[in-house]
Scaffold this active site. Structure first.
Site, PDB file in Angstrom:
ATOM      1  N   LYS A  54       0.788  -1.230  -0.031  1.00 37.92           N
ATOM      2  CA  LYS A  54       0.096  -0.001  -0.103  1.00 37.92           C
ATOM      3  C   LYS A  54       0.777   1.304  -0.116  1.00 37.92           C
ATOM      4  O   LYS A  54       0.463   2.396  -0.772  1.00 37.92           O
ATOM      5  CB  LYS A  54      -0.797  -0.263   1.351  1.00 37.92           C
ATOM      6  CG  LYS A  54      -2.129  -0.954   1.253  1.00 37.92           C
ATOM      7  CD  LYS A  54      -2.873  -0.767   2.318  1.00 37.92           C
ATOM      8  CE  LYS A  54      -4.230  -1.827   2.464  1.00 37.92           C
ATOM      9  NZ  LYS A  54      -5.086  -1.654   3.459  1.00 37.92           N
TER      10      LYS A  54
ATOM     11  N   ASP B 242     -10.390   3.189   2.602  1.00 35.53           N
ATOM     12  CA  ASP B 242     -10.650   2.705   3.994  1.00 35.53           C
ATOM     13  C   ASP B 242     -11.300   3.746   4.854  1.00 35.53           C
ATOM     14  O   ASP B 242     -12.371   3.312   5.608  1.00 35.53           O
ATOM     15  CB  ASP B 242      -9.292   2.381   4.714  1.00 35.53           C
ATOM     16  CG  ASP B 242      -8.566   0.891   4.327  1.00 35.53           C
ATOM     17  OD1 ASP B 242      -9.568   0.233   3.709  1.00 35.53           O
ATOM     18  OD2 ASP B 242      -7.523   0.696   4.317  1.00 35.53           O
TER      19      ASP B 242
END
Ligand code: NAP
Length: 310
Positions: free
Chosen positions: A82, A118
């Site tokens: 990520k 997220d």
């Protein structure tokens, strides 16, 4: 599953009905994203695809090149890529830059763009499960419900802090086993009217009556990990009746923290909803349909989790 070094096989980079998307990570076997996107592809009758791609550390640039070449409409990025994805994309939005990680890739005008969903998944889940979790949603920036306590200062905590600040929580206490990590995160996220303070365990019981929202972002309480620390569970008894308790751990679905909160009559939000809602923006970008997080999807993923734990 395919390997990241595969060569392109046709152009599926244009978003829409025949688009190709993926989730990449190392290892990737346990990702639940194919379950979620596969469910939606079937539900909406879309002939696109969503596959797992195993990408060895240090080789993500090759997959990004395949995106630029037009093989995929986009994809998800998971551990351990990520942070590297943020460095490799051609453009990253404000959320990805603030969180310091990209979990969703898409192609725009031949350029690879990265975002982080997220924070959105967390907020959208709370909106669904506890609609008045933040008075900031009503536009009242001076609302009294603005004090949050966040447990954990790892990767997931960054998205939660971004969501809370965006929704008007301007007093956030951060508690973490490694205090230095909480201090670093607090310094990074304190800006404007938002105050994020690394707080020691010893002062938490004094704070309890003023806490509006507790979020566990640590791995405590997850299957195979240590249980939630008892001093943190004990705090719940001192929370006001309107307080909300959220856990982003979703295996088990009802963690010890959520069970304790329910036993005290508090409203709760589990971590599965965050996982499902964070997938919505990517699916919409790749396949052109904004998907619904339905009870059917939730049961579909829960059944898989139950099977894997059995
Ligand atoms: P991470 O970067 O490894 O951070 C883990 C955090 O948990 C750190 O703050 C760590 O404290 C703390 N921790 C771990 N073991 C502990 C223990 N025994 N006692 C006290 N604290 C402990 O992991 P992450 O990516 O932030 O993920 C954290 C959890 O969130 C995982 O369970 C993950 O599955 C879940 N998650 C859920 C979603 C969702 O969509 N629902 C999304 C992302 C993550 P130290 O700093 O002291 O090491």
């Amino acid at each position: 599953m395919t390997d990241a070094s595969n060569t392109p096989t046709g152009n599926h980079g244009a978003p829409g009905a025949s688009a190709k998307a993926f989730v990449c990570g190392w290892p990737i076997t346990h990702s639940r994203s194919p379950l979620i996107h596969g469910y939606w592809l079937k539900q909406y009758g879309i002939a696109g695809s969503y596959e797992k791609i195993a990408v060895e550390p240090g080789t993500l640039d090759r997959l990004i090149d395949r995106l630029r070449a037009g093989e995929f409409a986009g994809g998800n990025v998971t551990i351990p890529h990520k942070e590297e994805a943020l460095r490799l994309v051609d453009e990253a939005d404000a959320a990805a830059r603030a969180i310091g990680a990209v979990n969703t890739l898409f192609v725009r005008d031949g350029r690879v763009a990265g975002t982080n969903t997220d924070w959105f998944g967390f907020a959208a889940n709370l909106d669904r499960q506890v609609p008045d979790w933040t008075d900031a949603a009503s536009g009242d920036r001076c609302a009294p419900r603005s004090r949050a306590l966040v447990i954990g200062a790892g990767g997931a905590a960054r998205g939660i802090l971004y969501a809370l600040i965006g929704r008007g929580f301007n007093h956030i206490h951060l508690v973490n086993r490694t205090v230095e990590k909480a201090e670093a995160l607090a310094a990074e996220f304190s800006r404007g009217t938002a105050r994020v303070v690394a707080t020691g365990f010893e002062t938490l019981s004094e704070l309890a009556p003023s806490i509006d929202l507790l979020v566990n972002t640590s791995s405590m309480g997850m299957v195979g990990q240590p249980a939630m620390a008892q001093p943190l569970l004990d705090l719940i008894a001192g929370f006001p009746g309107h307080a909300v308790v959220a856990d982003i751990v979703y295996v088990p679905l009802e963690t010890g923290l959520l069970a304790a909160a329910r036993a005290h009559g508090l409203r709760t939000a589990d971590g599965l909803g965050m996982l499902l809602h964070q997938a919505v923006p990517g699916f919409e970008k790749w396949f052109g349909v904004r998907p619904e997080v339905s009870e059917g999807l939730r049961h579909h993923v829960l059944a898989d989790l139950a099977e894997k734990q059995a």
